[in-house]
Design an enzyme around this catalytic site. Sequence first.
Site, PDB file in Angstrom:
ATOM      1  N   ASP A 119      42.872  38.170  37.640  1.00 59.42           N
ATOM      2  CA  ASP A 119      43.557  37.049  37.007  1.00 59.42           C
ATOM      3  C   ASP A 119      42.713  36.471  35.867  1.00 59.42           C
ATOM      4  OD1 ASP A 119      41.631  35.802  38.543  1.00 59.42           O
ATOM      5  OD2 ASP A 119      43.014  34.520  39.644  1.00 59.42           O
ATOM      6  N   SER A 120      41.523  37.036  35.676  1.00 59.09           N
ATOM      7  CA  SER A 120      40.697  36.736  34.498  1.00 59.09           C
ATOM      8  C   SER A 120      41.437  37.087  33.214  1.00 59.09           C
ATOM      9  CB  SER A 120      39.374  37.511  34.568  1.00 59.09           C
ATOM     10  OG  SER A 120      39.610  38.899  34.777  1.00 59.09           O
ATOM     11  N   GLU A 133      30.696  36.264  44.169  1.00 58.91           N
ATOM     12  CA  GLU A 133      30.513  35.811  42.790  1.00 58.91           C
ATOM     13  C   GLU A 133      29.643  34.567  42.706  1.00 58.91           C
ATOM     14  OE1 GLU A 133      33.109  34.546  38.819  1.00 58.91           O
ATOM     15  OE2 GLU A 133      34.144  35.246  40.621  1.00 58.91           O
TER      16      GLU A 133
END
Length: 263
Positions: free
Chosen positions: A44-45, A181
């Site tokens: 979705d980046s 992350e």
Amino acid sequence: MTKKMTITSIKKTKGVTPLVMITAYDALFAKLMEPSCDMILVGDSLNMSFAGKADTLSATLEQMIYHTNAVAMGAKDSFIICDMPFGTYINSDEALKNSIKVFQQTPASAVKIEGGEDKAHIIKHLCSNSIAVCGHIGLLPQTVRLEGGYKVKGKTQEEREQLIRDAKAVESAGAFCMVIEGVKADVAKEVADSVNIPVIGIGAGRDVDGQVLVFSDMLGLFEEFTPKFVKKYMDGASLVKSALKSYSDEVKTKEFPQDIHTY
């Protein structure tokens, strides 16, 4: 890659060979990436690097399905993971309904969901209904507005313990791998060592089971800023600008097209 990865082969890399994951949003780049990468994440980046938005939150399921299909057209032999966008897995039933839509309308091999202990019941529900899930713990881009920014995790003992609980919960729920992350490197190593499935890092040091980067970052195409954890493997923006300048100059001077480019 000469052979498409499977969930079984991905799990077998744990402690043996680091996994290579990259994001892609279209067929053109996916085809270029396929020979070098184990997995392609349709992240979705794309909302930021492809659509120019400030964060990932307004990405829709329809967008993700469209881009997943585009990537699959370019990388027909790749293990492709579709990011589930914000708001599509607020409970188990919604998550299953939307994940089924992804599986029915794309050839994605798996979906990715952000969250640890708090999302374990959703991951378990998906896996029990034949949906393969990649987890995502640590810094969660979909919580950026709640947390007031992108904040590195694992700085306190409480966060370290929570990350380990998150990883174990995601594994127990049935995920075949997970992304970690924005986590302190020593803590990320502890997390990876605490589970038996691959833990793929982004901004989490080298002592995990693989790495993932956003393609526009690592190719130097995104100019606004460069996160600390990104290595630019080429200065893509300058190369593209230089090529476009040459094209523009040649058009204006009628150097292009030449006879070899003319019917």
